[in-house]
Design a protein around this motif. Structure first.
Motif, PDB file in Angstrom:
ATOM      1  N   UNK A 151       0.826  -1.206   0.000  1.00 47.81           N
ATOM      2  CA  UNK A 151       0.000   0.000   0.000  1.00 47.81           C
ATOM      3  C   UNK A 151       0.861   1.257   0.000  1.00 47.81           C
ATOM      4  N   UNK A 152       0.231   2.383  -0.270  1.00 50.12           N
ATOM      5  CA  UNK A 152       0.937   3.659  -0.260  1.00 50.12           C
ATOM      6  C   UNK A 152      -0.043   4.771   0.084  1.00 50.12           C
ATOM      7  N   UNK A 153       0.469   5.764   0.788  1.00 48.80           N
ATOM      8  CA  UNK A 153      -0.355   6.915   1.134  1.00 48.80           C
ATOM      9  C   UNK A 153       0.517   8.167   1.094  1.00 48.80           C
ATOM     10  N   UNK A 154      -0.059   9.268   0.653  1.00 49.78           N
ATOM     11  CA  UNK A 154       0.629  10.553   0.697  1.00 49.78           C
ATOM     12  C   UNK A 154      -0.088  11.440   1.706  1.00 49.78           C
ATOM     13  N   UNK A 155       0.653  11.942   2.674  1.00 46.64           N
ATOM     14  CA  UNK A 155       0.087  12.817   3.691  1.00 46.64           C
ATOM     15  C   UNK A 155       1.050  13.966   3.933  1.00 46.64           C
ATOM     16  N   UNK A 156       0.547  15.174   3.722  1.00 45.53           N
ATOM     17  CA  UNK A 156       1.366  16.377   3.908  1.00 45.53           C
ATOM     18  C   UNK A 156       2.671  16.303   3.126  1.00 45.53           C
ATOM     19  N   UNK A 157       2.586  15.763   1.914  1.00 42.94           N
ATOM     20  CA  UNK A 157       3.746  15.734   1.033  1.00 42.94           C
ATOM     21  C   UNK A 157       4.691  14.567   1.235  1.00 42.94           C
ATOM     22  N   UNK A 158       4.423  13.721   2.221  1.00 46.27           N
ATOM     23  CA  UNK A 158       5.281  12.568   2.484  1.00 46.27           C
ATOM     24  C   UNK A 158       4.597  11.287   2.015  1.00 46.27           C
ATOM     25  N   UNK A 159       5.371  10.392   1.405  1.00 47.41           N
ATOM     26  CA  UNK A 159       4.872   9.103   0.942  1.00 47.41           C
ATOM     27  C   UNK A 159       5.245   8.032   1.956  1.00 47.41           C
TER      28      UNK A 159
END
Length: 228
Positions: A21-29
């Motif tokens: 899985x992958x998520x981007x939050x506040x510019x961080x992966x």
């Protein structure tokens, strides 16, 4: 994991290798399941039940609770290891018997851990925790693949009663029911994630029924009649 086929270019530009899985939050992966869930817990503490419910304020007690979590995480890793050894390695004879016995022993430890709480969940709360979510993702694959490739039934045999109660508690949750896969879908998806399983002769009849051969698929489907 690098699974589920090709990804669009915009995704592979963001995520090295296109792993899930992958998520981007506040510019961080972030690409590790456990890290993603911990990040969600810490970033949105008021959104639903905390997945990492370390409750104690006393330092010593808090350390004990953290160690308990870690011990359960290690148990889940052992479950995965024993499952891989049984299903995904071409073992036979004494090695196959040992792999099967090792998995059953670890499942017994999981059952004992569940028996130590007042409710169906690993930490005894009113809702699943990170431990339950981590285990169920593995357990649903263990149940399906051991049935299909090894003819080993884990659910509803009476051998692991607390595991049965725990899985039933999950199926009664609408959020889980809306996302869980059936055994047929699971055994077709597993090879893309873990590689092919090795079918033993005594499992061929069960595997055929799971795949709907020889008129095995009738309605309404019944778990016990279909797979026992």
């Amino acid at each position: 994991m690098h699974i589920y086929g090709d990804k669009p270019a915009w995704f592979t530009r963001l995520v090295d290798g296109g792993n899930l899985p992958a998520i981007e939050l506040d510019g961080s992966i972030v690409t590790e399941s456990m890290d993603i869930m911990r990040l969600m817990d810490e970033t949105f503490p008021d959104r639903g039940v905390q997945l990492f419910p370390v409750k104690a304020t006393n330092t010593t007690k808090r350390s004990e609770e953290t160690e308990h979590l870690e011990s359960l995480f290690r148990m889940e890793q052992k479950l995965q290891s024993d499952w891989f050894s049984l299903v995904f390695y071409p073992v036979e004879g004494d090695a196959l018997t040992k792999a099967r016995d090792d998995l059953i022993s670890t499942l017994g430890q999981v059952d004992d851990a569940l028996s130590s709480t007042s409710g169906p969940w690993f930490l005894g709360d009113s809702a699943p925790s990170i431990v339950d979510i981590l285990f169920v993702a593995t357990m649903e694959r263990v149940v399906a693949s051991c049935m299909y490739w090894k003819g080993l039934q884990i659910r509803d045999t009476g051998q692991f009663p607390n595991v049965d109660i725990w899985l039933k508690a999950f199926t009664e949750r609408p959020s889980y029911g809306a996302t869980k896969a059936d055994i047929y879908s699971m055994i077709n998806a597993i090879p893309s994630q873990n590689g092919p399983g090795y079918l033993v002769d005594e499992a061929k009849g069960t595997a055929s029924r799971i795949c709907g051969l020889n008129g095995a698929w009738g309605f309404p489907l019944d778990y016990n009649q279909e797979f026992v």
